[in-house]
Design a protein around this motif. Structure first.
Motif, PDB file in Angstrom:
ATOM      1  N   PHE A 178       0.767  -1.167   0.050  1.00 49.38           N
ATOM      2  CA  PHE A 178      -0.144  -0.157   0.125  1.00 49.38           C
ATOM      3  C   PHE A 178       0.879   1.159  -0.066  1.00 49.38           C
ATOM      4  O   PHE A 178       0.658   2.180  -1.042  1.00 49.38           O
ATOM      5  CB  PHE A 178      -1.030  -0.012   1.070  1.00 49.38           C
ATOM      6  CG  PHE A 178      -1.599   1.353   1.274  1.00 49.38           C
ATOM      7  CD1 PHE A 178      -2.766   1.670   0.596  1.00 49.38           C
ATOM      8  CD2 PHE A 178      -1.248   2.342   2.365  1.00 49.38           C
ATOM      9  CE1 PHE A 178      -3.364   2.730   0.854  1.00 49.38           C
ATOM     10  CE2 PHE A 178      -1.952   3.254   2.687  1.00 49.38           C
ATOM     11  CZ  PHE A 178      -3.145   3.721   1.899  1.00 49.38           C
ATOM     12  N   ALA A 182       2.724   1.892  -3.342  1.00 45.52           N
ATOM     13  CA  ALA A 182       1.745   2.581  -4.208  1.00 45.52           C
ATOM     14  C   ALA A 182       1.568   3.922  -4.146  1.00 45.52           C
ATOM     15  O   ALA A 182       1.528   4.642  -4.993  1.00 45.52           O
ATOM     16  CB  ALA A 182       0.422   1.706  -4.273  1.00 45.52           C
ATOM     17  N   VAL A 222       2.638   0.714  -8.823  1.00 45.39           N
ATOM     18  CA  VAL A 222       1.305   0.763  -8.534  1.00 45.39           C
ATOM     19  C   VAL A 222       0.538  -0.522  -9.093  1.00 45.39           C
ATOM     20  O   VAL A 222      -0.277  -0.974  -8.374  1.00 45.39           O
ATOM     21  CB  VAL A 222       0.843   2.041  -9.375  1.00 45.39           C
ATOM     22  CG1 VAL A 222      -0.542   2.164  -9.355  1.00 45.39           C
ATOM     23  CG2 VAL A 222       1.352   3.243  -8.699  1.00 45.39           C
ATOM     24  N   SER A 249      -1.359  -3.165  -6.668  1.00 53.95           N
ATOM     25  CA  SER A 249      -2.667  -3.080  -6.678  1.00 53.95           C
ATOM     26  C   SER A 249      -3.356  -4.447  -7.199  1.00 53.95           C
ATOM     27  O   SER A 249      -4.503  -4.921  -6.887  1.00 53.95           O
ATOM     28  CB  SER A 249      -3.314  -2.008  -7.478  1.00 53.95           C
ATOM     29  OG  SER A 249      -2.856  -0.907  -7.135  1.00 53.95           O
ATOM     30  N   GLY A 289      -5.056  -6.844  -4.651  1.00 50.47           N
ATOM     31  CA  GLY A 289      -6.391  -6.354  -4.148  1.00 50.47           C
ATOM     32  C   GLY A 289      -7.594  -6.520  -5.430  1.00 50.47           C
ATOM     33  O   GLY A 289      -8.591  -6.674  -5.041  1.00 50.47           O
ATOM     34  N   LEU A 290      -6.904  -6.279  -6.609  1.00 47.06           N
ATOM     35  CA  LEU A 290      -7.957  -6.285  -7.728  1.00 47.06           C
ATOM     36  C   LEU A 290      -8.174  -7.637  -7.885  1.00 47.06           C
ATOM     37  O   LEU A 290      -9.425  -7.771  -8.141  1.00 47.06           O
ATOM     38  CB  LEU A 290      -7.375  -5.768  -8.978  1.00 47.06           C
ATOM     39  CG  LEU A 290      -7.129  -4.167  -8.967  1.00 47.06           C
ATOM     40  CD1 LEU A 290      -6.229  -3.733 -10.087  1.00 47.06           C
ATOM     41  CD2 LEU A 290      -8.636  -3.448  -9.047  1.00 47.06           C
ATOM     42  N   ARG A 301     -10.857  -8.663  -5.249  1.00 46.29           N
ATOM     43  CA  ARG A 301     -12.284  -7.664  -5.367  1.00 46.29           C
ATOM     44  C   ARG A 301     -12.956  -8.420  -6.411  1.00 46.29           C
ATOM     45  O   ARG A 301     -14.286  -8.432  -6.203  1.00 46.29           O
ATOM     46  CB  ARG A 301     -11.660  -6.374  -5.654  1.00 46.29           C
ATOM     47  CG  ARG A 301     -12.791  -5.526  -6.022  1.00 46.29           C
ATOM     48  CD  ARG A 301     -13.907  -5.126  -4.999  1.00 46.29           C
ATOM     49  NE  ARG A 301     -14.888  -4.240  -5.359  1.00 46.29           N
ATOM     50  CZ  ARG A 301     -16.122  -4.569  -5.776  1.00 46.29           C
ATOM     51  NH1 ARG A 301     -16.210  -5.936  -5.847  1.00 46.29           N
ATOM     52  NH2 ARG A 301     -16.898  -3.801  -6.060  1.00 46.29           N
TER      53      ARG A 301
END
Length: 119
Positions: free
Chosen positions: A63, A66, A101, A105, A108-109, A112
């Motif tokens: 985190f 990023a 980045v 990410s 998490g993507l 999700r």
């Protein structure tokens, strides 16, 4: 669940390598200055510490990598635009910031949108 999925393991390795490359790039960039310690402290130390955090599997390291990549990206754009002799270093920082980045990410993507796959 301590086991990493292959995609998460690859994203972690890409994040780790891009942070190490970013720290090395900043060391090389500012090594010609008369007193580079301040630049190394501000620019090279954060990605090196974040790489250590990613390597030690700290949850927040990705985190913060990023978040700081937005700063690195902005700085790279400013230098690429305003200082042509340093444009090569700045464009390399831009590329590495984008990689940081996306690598930070991606897990998490994946989490999700994992439940929304059809098939």
């Amino acid at each position: 669940m301590n086991e990493l999925t292959p995609l998460r393991a690859r994203a972690r390795v890409v994040l780790l390598m891009s942070l190490v490359a970013l720290a090395a790039l900043y060391v090389a960039w500012f090594s010609h200055d008369a007193n580079p310690w301040a630049e190394w402290l501000v620019f090279a130390l954060p990605p090196a510490l974040l790489a250590l955090g990613v390597w030690r599997r700290r949850r927040t390291a990705g985190f913060w990598a990023a978040v700081l990549a937005l700063f690195w990206f902005s700085h790279g754009v400013m230098v690429a635009w305003s200082r042509p002799p340093e444009r090569g270093f700045a464009l390399a920082v831009l590329a590495l910031a984008v990689v940081v980045v996306f690598a930070a990410s991606l897990p998490g993507l994946q989490s999700r949108f994992a439940g929304k796959r059809k098939g």
